[in-house]
Design an enzyme around this catalytic site. Structure first.
Site, PDB file in Angstrom:
ATOM      1  N   LEU A 198       0.780  -1.239   0.000  1.00 44.10           N
ATOM      2  CA  LEU A 198       0.000   0.000   0.000  1.00 44.10           C
ATOM      3  C   LEU A 198       0.811   1.288   0.000  1.00 44.10           C
ATOM      4  O   LEU A 198       0.246   2.357  -0.172  1.00 44.10           O
ATOM      5  CB  LEU A 198      -0.975  -0.003   1.186  1.00 44.10           C
ATOM      6  CG  LEU A 198      -2.086  -1.054   1.088  1.00 44.10           C
ATOM      7  CD1 LEU A 198      -3.050  -0.908   2.254  1.00 44.10           C
ATOM      8  CD2 LEU A 198      -2.833  -0.953  -0.235  1.00 44.10           C
ATOM      9  N   ASN A 240       3.403  -4.697 -10.524  1.00 42.44           N
ATOM     10  CA  ASN A 240       2.308  -4.527  -9.559  1.00 42.44           C
ATOM     11  C   ASN A 240       1.044  -5.138 -10.153  1.00 42.44           C
ATOM     12  O   ASN A 240       0.903  -5.243 -11.373  1.00 42.44           O
ATOM     13  CB  ASN A 240       2.068  -3.034  -9.293  1.00 42.44           C
ATOM     14  CG  ASN A 240       0.958  -2.802  -8.275  1.00 42.44           C
ATOM     15  OD1 ASN A 240       0.884  -3.499  -7.253  1.00 42.44           O
ATOM     16  ND2 ASN A 240       0.083  -1.841  -8.539  1.00 42.44           N
ATOM     17  N   HIS A 272      -3.165  -4.596  -9.990  1.00 45.00           N
ATOM     18  CA  HIS A 272      -4.199  -3.661  -9.557  1.00 45.00           C
ATOM     19  C   HIS A 272      -5.569  -4.290  -9.839  1.00 45.00           C
ATOM     20  O   HIS A 272      -5.783  -4.836 -10.927  1.00 45.00           O
ATOM     21  CB  HIS A 272      -4.061  -2.336 -10.321  1.00 45.00           C
ATOM     22  CG  HIS A 272      -5.017  -1.290  -9.847  1.00 45.00           C
ATOM     23  ND1 HIS A 272      -4.822  -0.581  -8.678  1.00 45.00           N
ATOM     24  CD2 HIS A 272      -6.197  -0.865 -10.363  1.00 45.00           C
ATOM     25  CE1 HIS A 272      -5.843   0.240  -8.500  1.00 45.00           C
ATOM     26  NE2 HIS A 272      -6.691   0.096  -9.500  1.00 45.00           N
ATOM     27  N   ASP A 277      -0.002   3.381  -9.889  1.00 46.16           N
ATOM     28  CA  ASP A 277      -0.781   2.648 -10.906  1.00 46.16           C
ATOM     29  C   ASP A 277      -0.553   3.182 -12.315  1.00 46.16           C
ATOM     30  O   ASP A 277      -1.494   3.350 -13.086  1.00 46.16           O
ATOM     31  CB  ASP A 277      -2.285   2.738 -10.570  1.00 46.16           C
ATOM     32  CG  ASP A 277      -2.569   2.190  -9.191  1.00 46.16           C
ATOM     33  OD1 ASP A 277      -1.904   1.220  -8.790  1.00 46.16           O
ATOM     34  OD2 ASP A 277      -3.460   2.730  -8.515  1.00 46.16           O
TER      35      ASP A 277
HETATM   36  C1  GRF Z   1      -5.283  -7.412  -4.547  1.00 42.72           C
HETATM   37  O1  GRF Z   1      -6.609  -7.234  -4.920  1.00 42.72           O
HETATM   38  C2  GRF Z   1      -4.363  -6.616  -5.443  1.00 42.72           C
HETATM   39  O2  GRF Z   1      -4.879  -6.374  -6.699  1.00 42.72           O
HETATM   40  C3  GRF Z   1      -4.250  -5.309  -4.724  1.00 42.72           C
HETATM   41  O3  GRF Z   1      -4.281  -5.637  -3.360  1.00 42.72           O
HETATM   42  C4  GRF Z   1      -5.000  -6.849  -3.177  1.00 42.72           C
HETATM   43  C5  GRF Z   1      -4.167  -7.749  -2.326  1.00 42.72           C
HETATM   44  O4  GRF Z   1      -4.880  -8.898  -1.903  1.00 42.72           O
HETATM   45  N1  GRF Z   1      -3.080  -4.600  -5.152  1.00 42.72           N
HETATM   46  P1  GRF Z   1      -4.117 -10.050  -1.144  1.00 42.72           P
HETATM   47  O5  GRF Z   1      -3.461  -9.444   0.096  1.00 42.72           O
HETATM   48  O6  GRF Z   1      -3.092 -10.609  -2.069  1.00 42.72           O
HETATM   49  O7  GRF Z   1      -5.155 -11.045  -0.781  1.00 42.72           O
END
Ligand code: GRF
Length: 208
Positions: A99, A116, A118, A159
């Site tokens: 994040l 990454n 998204h 992004d």
């Molecule tokens: C995913 O939906 C990804 O696209 C986004 O964050 C989420 C992470 O989910 N960047 P997880 O922790 O891998 O379950």
């Protein structure tokens, strides 16, 4: 003239080492670890996390992958933990639900070697504040009938880097952020590991 193949003359191919950056549950990180568990060329060598209580830490430990817990100040204003990443021999950085914005120092240190994922079809529904539930809420509020995932190279903007891969799914009438998130997670788990594999091995531009 044909030369006989002599195994001793073949250069030993070094394993390519990935650092998975994650802040949360880590289901994508877990899929990547599973996918590369017995891979001949690619190894998930490190999980980098900014939250001591994140689920991804237990997942990494269960799989025997070392975890590096990072602090905001050193990551964003300091050396971005480059000494640790270099010491671990990291070749690629794979963001999987991470994040914090990636600092310029890290982008510069891993040129074209950072991906990454998204949970929407970029360039729509991306940028600052567009993560997790917020993305799905915005997609539903806008009345979209389609959403999906985007896997892209990382640059210094949220992004923003070149898109490597997109896959689509429907948004159904009556979808909630949770039901849409579950559908999107299904796409992510299916596609992220093989797309990372292809990119790291040098074959990009796969599309669903
Ligand atoms: C995913 O939906 C990804 O696209 C986004 O964050 C989420 C992470 O989910 N960047 P997880 O922790 O891998 O379950």
């Amino acid at each position: 003239m044909n030369h006989p193949i002599n195994a001793k003359e073949q250069p030993e191919k070094r394993q390519l080492r990935l650092a998975l950056f994650a802040s949360g549950n880590g289901s994508n990180a877990a899929k990547l670890i599973e996918h590369f568990a017995d891979h001949p060329r690619i190894n998930c060598a490190l999980v980098v996390c900014n939250k001591p209580q994140a689920g991804v830490i237990q997942r990494a430990e269960a799989a025997g992958v070392p975890v590096l817990l990072i602090s905001r100040e050193r990551f964003l204003q300091g050396d971005a933990y480059l000494p640790e990443l270099r010491a671990a021999g990291i070749d690629w950085i794979i963001l999987a639900g991470f994040l914090w914005k990636v600092p310029q120092a890290l982008v510069t240190a891993f040129p074209g070697r950072m991906l990454n994922i998204h949970p929407a079809l970029l360039p729509n529904y991306g940028g600052k504040g567009m993560y997790g539930r917020h993305v799905h809420e915005a997609v539903i509020a806008a009345g979209e009938t389609e959403s999906g995932i985007t896997i892209h190279f990382v640059d210094e903007h949220y992004d923003h880097g070149d898109v490597v891969f997109q896959a689509r799914c429907v948004v159904l009438p009556g979808d909630t952020p949770e039901t849409l998130a579950a559908r999107i997670h299904g796409l992510e788990h299916l596609h992220y590991p093989p797309v990372v594999e292809a990119a790291v091995l040098g074959h990009t531009n796969a599309n669903a």
